[in-house]
Design an enzyme around this catalytic site. Structure first.
Site, PDB file in Angstrom:
ATOM      1  N   GLU A 194      -9.842  -1.917   5.079  1.00 14.15           N
ATOM      2  CA  GLU A 194     -10.465  -1.548   6.341  1.00 14.15           C
ATOM      3  C   GLU A 194     -11.739  -2.366   6.575  1.00 14.15           C
ATOM      4  O   GLU A 194     -12.374  -2.818   5.611  1.00 14.15           O
ATOM      5  CB  GLU A 194     -10.848  -0.061   6.296  1.00 14.15           C
ATOM      6  CG  GLU A 194      -9.662   0.889   6.115  1.00 14.15           C
ATOM      7  CD  GLU A 194      -8.943   1.190   7.429  1.00 14.15           C
ATOM      8  OE1 GLU A 194      -8.908   0.329   8.323  1.00 14.15           O
ATOM      9  OE2 GLU A 194      -8.413   2.312   7.544  1.00 14.15           O
TER      10      GLU A 194
ATOM     11  N   HIS B  18      -7.393  -4.354  10.060  1.00 13.93           N
ATOM     12  CA  HIS B  18      -7.099  -4.127   8.644  1.00 13.93           C
ATOM     13  C   HIS B  18      -5.785  -4.795   8.246  1.00 13.93           C
ATOM     14  O   HIS B  18      -4.874  -4.950   9.044  1.00 13.93           O
ATOM     15  CB  HIS B  18      -7.148  -2.641   8.257  1.00 13.93           C
ATOM     16  CG  HIS B  18      -5.985  -1.798   8.676  1.00 13.93           C
ATOM     17  ND1 HIS B  18      -6.138  -0.509   9.120  1.00 13.93           N
ATOM     18  CD2 HIS B  18      -4.654  -2.028   8.712  1.00 13.93           C
ATOM     19  CE1 HIS B  18      -4.960   0.000   9.395  1.00 13.93           C
ATOM     20  NE2 HIS B  18      -4.033  -0.905   9.163  1.00 13.93           N
TER      21      HIS B  18
ATOM     22  N   ASP C 198       0.812  -1.215   0.000  1.00 12.74           N
ATOM     23  CA  ASP C 198       0.000   0.000   0.000  1.00 12.74           C
ATOM     24  C   ASP C 198       0.846   1.267   0.000  1.00 12.74           C
ATOM     25  O   ASP C 198       2.062   1.227   0.200  1.00 12.74           O
ATOM     26  CB  ASP C 198      -0.971   0.004   1.201  1.00 12.74           C
ATOM     27  CG  ASP C 198      -0.290  -0.373   2.515  1.00 12.74           C
ATOM     28  OD1 ASP C 198       0.951  -0.378   2.572  1.00 12.74           O
ATOM     29  OD2 ASP C 198      -1.006  -0.650   3.489  1.00 12.74           O
TER      30      ASP C 198
ATOM     31  N   ASN D 218      -7.726  -2.419  14.161  1.00 12.77           N
ATOM     32  CA  ASN D 218      -9.115  -2.734  13.792  1.00 12.77           C
ATOM     33  C   ASN D 218      -9.194  -3.955  12.866  1.00 12.77           C
ATOM     34  O   ASN D 218     -10.233  -4.251  12.303  1.00 12.77           O
ATOM     35  CB  ASN D 218      -9.778  -1.517  13.123  1.00 12.77           C
ATOM     36  CG  ASN D 218      -9.067  -1.105  11.836  1.00 12.77           C
ATOM     37  OD1 ASN D 218      -8.103  -1.748  11.410  1.00 12.77           O
ATOM     38  ND2 ASN D 218      -9.545  -0.040  11.213  1.00 12.77           N
TER      39      ASN D 218
HETATM   40  C1  GLP Z   1      -0.667   0.520   8.528  1.00 13.74           C
HETATM   41  C2  GLP Z   1      -0.348  -0.303   7.285  1.00 13.74           C
HETATM   42  C3  GLP Z   1      -0.518  -1.780   7.532  1.00 13.74           C
HETATM   43  C4  GLP Z   1       0.121  -2.144   8.848  1.00 13.74           C
HETATM   44  C5  GLP Z   1      -0.618  -1.484   9.976  1.00 13.74           C
HETATM   45  C6  GLP Z   1      -0.051  -1.783  11.349  1.00 13.74           C
HETATM   46  O1  GLP Z   1      -1.890   1.161   8.509  1.00 13.74           O
HETATM   47  N1  GLP Z   1      -1.120   0.063   6.141  1.00 13.74           N
HETATM   48  O2  GLP Z   1       0.063  -2.493   6.449  1.00 13.74           O
HETATM   49  O3  GLP Z   1       0.078  -3.532   9.030  1.00 13.74           O
HETATM   50  O4  GLP Z   1      -0.603  -0.089   9.783  1.00 13.74           O
HETATM   51  O5  GLP Z   1       1.005  -0.949  11.667  1.00 13.74           O
HETATM   52  P1  GLP Z   1       2.019  -1.169  12.837  1.00 13.74           P
HETATM   53  O6  GLP Z   1       2.881  -2.300  12.415  1.00 13.74           O
HETATM   54  O7  GLP Z   1       2.775   0.105  12.941  1.00 13.74           O
HETATM   55  O8  GLP Z   1       1.217  -1.487  14.041  1.00 13.74           O
END
Ligand code: GLP
Length: 245
Positions: free
Chosen positions: A143, A138, A67, A136
């Site tokens: 989402e 995702h 992404d 959440n």
């Molecule tokens: C972001 C990314 C995800 C990631 C998530 C968790 O929103 N788009 O790919 O897995 O956050 O992030 P973190 O690893 O910082 O908790």
């Protein structure tokens, strides 16, 4: 599903990197699906170490990122393009032409997204997809919703996600409200999926994912339970609310 519960973040990262390294050593032109966020940073550090000290060779490896924030240019330090070069690509012998990350400046978005999925197909599909998980549920930026989109697409970020990700920005109103993300189908097509979760903040969502034997689009990560080759690696804090271990 294979589940590993490691003592802490460092052990989780080493376990993940070990599996990556094994796969790269078995197939030098491995196609990797990569993720951003704080969770995979330790895995990337360990892969960099293996590249330097153990001849782990990235010269033929191909990557596709999950992404990118819509509207951010690749040279913006908050962009996922910037993140990937800072945390991995600048430090290993990967060829820049083998790196694919959605472009936050893309204009003809529908065609751009279709082409991103086509490119993945052209390389024979993703061999190993790395995922973090949002609080959440995702994955990528898919989402929670009543319906999930199959292919790569432009999506609106939820308030929860904007709040969670604001820690990387000066304030919440600087977090982009849209992102380009691989769809749930793009992710599920990967031959192998590895989901990482670390810290107390992920305990509730991991319990929701693993304690309840159900699949729902309101917890996008739960769809991974339908995949035939998923490995979940988490640390003890993230596993602290799991039942029946
Ligand atoms: C972001 C990314 C995800 C990631 C998530 C968790 O929103 N788009 O790919 O897995 O956050 O992030 P973190 O690893 O910082 O908790």
């Amino acid at each position: 599903m294979q589940l590993f519960i490691e003592k802490d973040y460092s052990a989780m990262s080493k376990k993940a990197a070990q599996i990556f390294a094994e796969k790269i050593r078995q197939k030098s032109d491995l196609v990797l699906g990569l993720a951003t966020g704080s969770t995979p940073i330790g895995t990337y550090k360990e892969l960099i170490r293996m590249n330097r000290e153990e001849n782990l060779d990235f010269s033929k490896v191909v990557t596709f990122n999950l992404d990118e924030y819509y509207g951010l240019t690749p040279d913006n330090p908050q962009s996922y393009n910037y993140f990937m070069f800072e945390n991995l690509f600048n430090h290993v012998n990967i060829q820049k032409e083998n790196v694919h990350i959605p472009d936050g400046r893309a204009s003809d978005i529908e065609n751009y997204c279709k082409e991103y999925d086509n490119q993945i197909e052209k390389y024979g599909g993703i061999d190993l997809q790395l995922l973090g998980i949002g609080v959440n549920g995702h994955i990528g930026f898919n989402e929670p919703a009543e319906e999930l989109i199959v292919g790569t697409h432009l999506t609106d970020l939820t308030e929860d996600t904007i709040k969670a990700n604001s820690r990387f920005f000066d304030s919440a109103d600087q977090v982009p409200t849209k992102a380009i993300t691989m769809g749930i189908g793009s992710i599920m097509k990967a031959k192998k999926i590895m989901l990482l979760a670390s810290g107390k903040g992920k305990a509730e969502i991991m319990a929701k994912l693993l304690n309840n034997n159900l699949v729902t689009t309101t917890n996008p990560a739960s769809l991974l339970m339908l995949h035939q080759d998923v490995t979940i690696i988490m640390d003890e804090e993230a596993a602290s609310q799991l039942k029946n271990l």
